[in-house]
Structures are given as C-alpha cells and as structure tokens.
Design a protein around this motif. Structure first.
Motif, PDB file in Angstrom:
ATOM      1  N   LYS A 180     -10.188  -2.026  10.860  1.00 20.76           N
ATOM      2  CA  LYS A 180      -9.013  -1.890  11.728  1.00 20.76           C
ATOM      3  C   LYS A 180      -9.444  -2.246  13.143  1.00 20.76           C
ATOM      4  CE  LYS A 180      -6.555   1.682   9.120  1.00 20.76           C
ATOM      5  NZ  LYS A 180      -6.085   3.084   9.116  1.00 20.76           N
ATOM      6  N   ASP A 240      -3.166   4.961  -0.897  1.00 17.62           N
ATOM      7  CA  ASP A 240      -3.964   5.523   0.205  1.00 17.62           C
ATOM      8  C   ASP A 240      -3.602   6.995   0.378  1.00 17.62           C
ATOM      9  OD1 ASP A 240      -5.307   6.175   2.503  1.00 17.62           O
ATOM     10  OD2 ASP A 240      -4.289   4.721   3.798  1.00 17.62           O
ATOM     11  N   GLU A 265      -7.668   4.228  -1.733  1.00 16.99           N
ATOM     12  CA  GLU A 265      -8.235   4.402  -0.386  1.00 16.99           C
ATOM     13  C   GLU A 265      -8.229   5.880   0.003  1.00 16.99           C
ATOM     14  OE1 GLU A 265      -6.800   1.546   2.486  1.00 16.99           O
ATOM     15  OE2 GLU A 265      -6.590   3.076   4.044  1.00 16.99           O
ATOM     16  N   LYS A 279       1.533   5.186   0.231  1.00 13.80           N
ATOM     17  CA  LYS A 279       0.951   6.425   0.722  1.00 13.80           C
ATOM     18  C   LYS A 279       1.070   7.496  -0.347  1.00 13.80           C
ATOM     19  CE  LYS A 279      -0.564   5.510   4.808  1.00 13.80           C
ATOM     20  NZ  LYS A 279      -2.014   5.512   5.014  1.00 13.80           N
ATOM     21  N   ASN A 295      -5.117   9.319   2.516  1.00 14.23           N
ATOM     22  CA  ASN A 295      -5.413   9.959   3.815  1.00 14.23           C
ATOM     23  C   ASN A 295      -5.983  11.377   3.630  1.00 14.23           C
ATOM     24  OD1 ASN A 295      -2.791   8.039   4.860  1.00 14.23           O
ATOM     25  ND2 ASN A 295      -4.676   7.989   6.043  1.00 14.23           N
ATOM     26  N   LYS A 326       0.876  -1.180   0.000  1.00  7.12           N
ATOM     27  CA  LYS A 326       0.000   0.000   0.000  1.00  7.12           C
ATOM     28  C   LYS A 326       0.909   1.223   0.000  1.00  7.12           C
ATOM     29  CE  LYS A 326      -2.804   1.767   3.582  1.00  7.12           C
ATOM     30  NZ  LYS A 326      -4.091   1.729   4.288  1.00  7.12           N
ATOM     31  N   ASP A 376     -11.667   4.266   4.765  1.00  9.68           N
ATOM     32  CA  ASP A 376     -10.876   3.930   5.957  1.00  9.68           C
ATOM     33  C   ASP A 376     -11.335   4.836   7.093  1.00  9.68           C
ATOM     34  OD1 ASP A 376      -9.020   3.472   7.920  1.00  9.68           O
ATOM     35  OD2 ASP A 376      -7.289   4.233   6.821  1.00  9.68           O
ATOM     36  N   GLU A 377     -10.696   6.010   7.257  1.00 11.70           N
ATOM     37  CA  GLU A 377     -11.051   6.855   8.403  1.00 11.70           C
ATOM     38  C   GLU A 377     -12.459   7.438   8.301  1.00 11.70           C
ATOM     39  OE1 GLU A 377      -8.363   7.121   6.373  1.00 11.70           O
ATOM     40  OE2 GLU A 377      -7.458   9.125   6.495  1.00 11.70           O
TER      41      GLU A 377
HETATM   42 MG    MG Z   1      -5.880   4.457   5.267  1.00 12.88          MG
END
Ligand code: MG
Ligand code: MUC
Length: 367
Positions: free
Chosen positions: A266, A191, A217, A162, A193, A160, A242-243
C-alpha cells in the motif's frame, strides 16, 4: 531541486456510502494533502489517509508531525537526497502515512522537475492495472448488487470481500451469494482485518472451500503467532499479510515465520521508496503481491496505480484502486476513470495530478 516548504493541509470529503470492515469504518475522507515545494517553483502532491484503527494516526496528528518535525528536517534537501530524507523521517517512530505522503510528493516533484512520469522513474513496466473492488460489510443481496454495479458500470471482475464478522456464516453467506450471482468468471478473495480467531478462520475457509477463492488476507491477528501459523499451513490459497507487514522487515518476519505467504503493498503506508524495497524483497522471495487500498481518494489511488504499473510483479494481479468511487467528490481537476476494468496512469510529468483549486478551497479545513 531544493525543498523550500512542505505543507500539510487537512481536508474532509464525505462518503456517499460508508465502508465497514472488521477493524473499523470510514464515513468521510478526512485526509491530509501534502505539498512539497522546491526552489524551481515545482510543487509535488500526495495525500495521507489517517487510519487510527490500523496505524494509530489521526488527521490532526499527521498535520502536527509534518509541521513540527518533518518539514523542518527536509528544508534545504535536494529531491535527489532521498536516502537522507528517508533516514531523517525514520528518526521518528510510526507515522507511516505522514511519511509516505511526503515521500510520494517528493517523487512527484522529482518527476515534474525531470519531465518524466513517476511510473517511468520507478520501473516503467506498463501504463495500467486491472482493478479489484473492495466490498464492505452489508447484507448478501446488497453486496451482490454493489458488485454487479461495479461489473456493469466499470468492467470490474475482481472483488475483495470484507469478512471477520461473527458468526462466520454472516460472511461465508455473502461470499457464496457473490459466487452464485456473479458466476465463475470473476475473481473473489477475502480480507478479515484480524476479526476472526485462527479457529474461526479455518472453519470459514472450509465452508468456502468450493468457492474458488484467490487469496485470504489478514483473517486473524498476526500477534496470535502459533494460531496464525497453524492456519496458514492448512490453507491451499496464498495468505496475504496486510496490516501485519507495513515495512520490509515486517514482511521478512511474517513470511519467514510462516504467518503469511503473500504481501499487500500500500503506497499510502510505505510511499514509493519503501514500497520499492518491499517489491524487491517480494520478488526475491518469490511472493505474490497485491496492490492494496488504504481507502484512498483519487490522489492516493493515482499513487497506487503509478507504483503498481511500474513493475511486472505488482501489475500482475488486479490492484485495489476503486474505493474512491464511494466518495461524494474529490480534489482532482480531471477525475480518475475506470473503464473495461482498468485504471491507467496519468500521462505526463510526475503523477500527472492537477488539483481543482475551488474544490481544495471548499474542502480544506484549515481556512
Ligand atoms: Mg487488508
Ligand atoms: C484493507 O485492505 O484492509 C481497511 C483497513 C485498512 O487498514 O485498510 C483497509 C483495507
């Protein structure tokens, strides 16, 4: 099986190499060890990783909320009173990793009491998962070298990456270097974020259209509701929440609203009890699931694999289980080992985690 005490012990272990991503960076595992004691002399363990940039929790806040609110609410409950425990913890808003560590330590204590592993208690599907390694921000050559090291030393072939930096080329260049350097046999996903706008995300995904990505993601914020739907509709890979999807209700909202098409579970933020609910929901909705990493230590990673291995759906994709490798040390007496790209659950009762008392004494911050 009655709970007599819930301990919250802050500890800090430095990272050899900090992990950097769009919403923050982590230099040390400043986590909280949670121990649930019962009147049978059983002790269940788990860890809470404060992630202020994602959930607003701090290490001191986790200790305080456990000591002042959660521990008194749980004293005297049986380990089997899980719904009552869940309802009591739910009276306090937020604090996801504090609640989750307590929940998982209770499951660990239950497994130890019954002499059954947590994976068997939950579902017992398999005893292992393929591992996905998360690559933090760096130059393309350094990120490729890190991926090669993970492949050569541990057999990991899923990464994965970032992303979320500006200009987007900083990240698309990394993903291209990884694909060219590692070849077609590895799995790559990205991902963000929430670092990019929806338009930047769309542009980046177009630039990477030939790189055979598995997933994308949380590239842009879920709060940009229309922009995110617009983005997700045009992608030809699953978009993982995710978040933006911490609870089962969040998953329902994001998926039915068209803002995501897959989900990250998670255990650090939804424990075993709420992760189970999210799993069942995802199964019912027919979603892809990835077991995510909250930048967990070995105990947290053991919790993730114990849950992920319990079900067919959660063990299908590689789980993010390897970031503890960047830590300079850990608390387990017997360290976790990844080999042939896999991590296995610990045989034995509960999570099968024994802590090294000398290491705990050395790294704890309250004495
Ligand atoms: Mg994530
Ligand atoms: C991830 O999957 O996003 C970084 C921030 C966070 O909340 O979790 C990590 C990994």
């Amino acid at each position: 099986m009655k709970i007599t005490q819930v301990e919250a012990i802050p500890f800090a272990i430095p990272y050899r190499k900090p992990l950097r991503f769009a919403s923050g960076e982590v230099h040390a595992a400043e986590h909280v060890l949670v121990r649930v004691h019962t009147d049978d002399g059983i002790v269940g363990v788990a860890e809470a990783p404060p992630r202020p940039f994602t959930y607003g929790e701090t290490q001191a806040g986790i200790v305080a909320v456990i000591d002042s609110i959660f521990a008194p609410q749980l004293a005297g409950l049986s380990l089997l009173d899980r719904e009552i425990a869940h309802a009591r913890l739910g009276r306090t808003v937020g604090n996801p990793t504090a609640k989750s560590a307590i929940d998982m330590a209770m499951w660990d204590a239950l497994g130890r009491t019954l002499d059954v592993s947590v994976t068997e208690l939950l579902g017992g599907f398999t005893d292992r998962m393929r591992v996905s390694h998360m690559l933090g921000f760096d130059e393309p050559a350094a990120m490729l070298a890190e991926a090669e090291k993970m492949r050569d030393n541990y057999g990991i072939t899923t990464f994965k990456v970032k992303v979320g930096r500006r200009p987007v080329f900083l990240d698309t260049a990394v993903v291209r270097a990884l694909r060219e350097g590692l070849g077609d046999s590895v799995e790559l996903y990205v991902d963000g974020n929430r670092g990019w706008t929806a338009a930047e995300s769309a542009r980046a995904m177009k630039e990477m259209a030939d790189l055979d990505l598995l997933f994308a993601e949380e590239l842009c914020p879920a709060d940009d509701v229309l922009g995110r739907r617009w983005l997700v509709q045009q992608l030809d890979v699953p978009f993982i929440a995710d978040e933006s999807a911490v609870s089962p209700a969040d998953v329902t909202r994001e998926i039915l609203g068209g803002s995501a098409t897959a989900v990250s579970i998670k255990t650090a933020r939804s424990g075993f009890t709420r992760s189970q609910r999210t799993h069942h929901l995802a199964e019912g909705l027919g979603l892809e699931v990835v077991m995510g990493n909250q930048i967990d230590g070995q105990l947290g990673s053991l919790c993730s694999v114990a849950f992920g291995a319990a079900y067919s759906l959660t063990s299908r994709r590689a789980g993010e289980l390897s970031n503890f490798l960047d830590m300079s040390d850990d608390l387990l007496a017997e360290p976790l080992r990844i080999s042939d790209g896999e991590l296995t659950v610990r045989p034995g009762a509960g999570l099968g985690a024994e802590l090294d008392p000398d290491k705990l004494r050395h790294y704890r911050q309250d004495s």
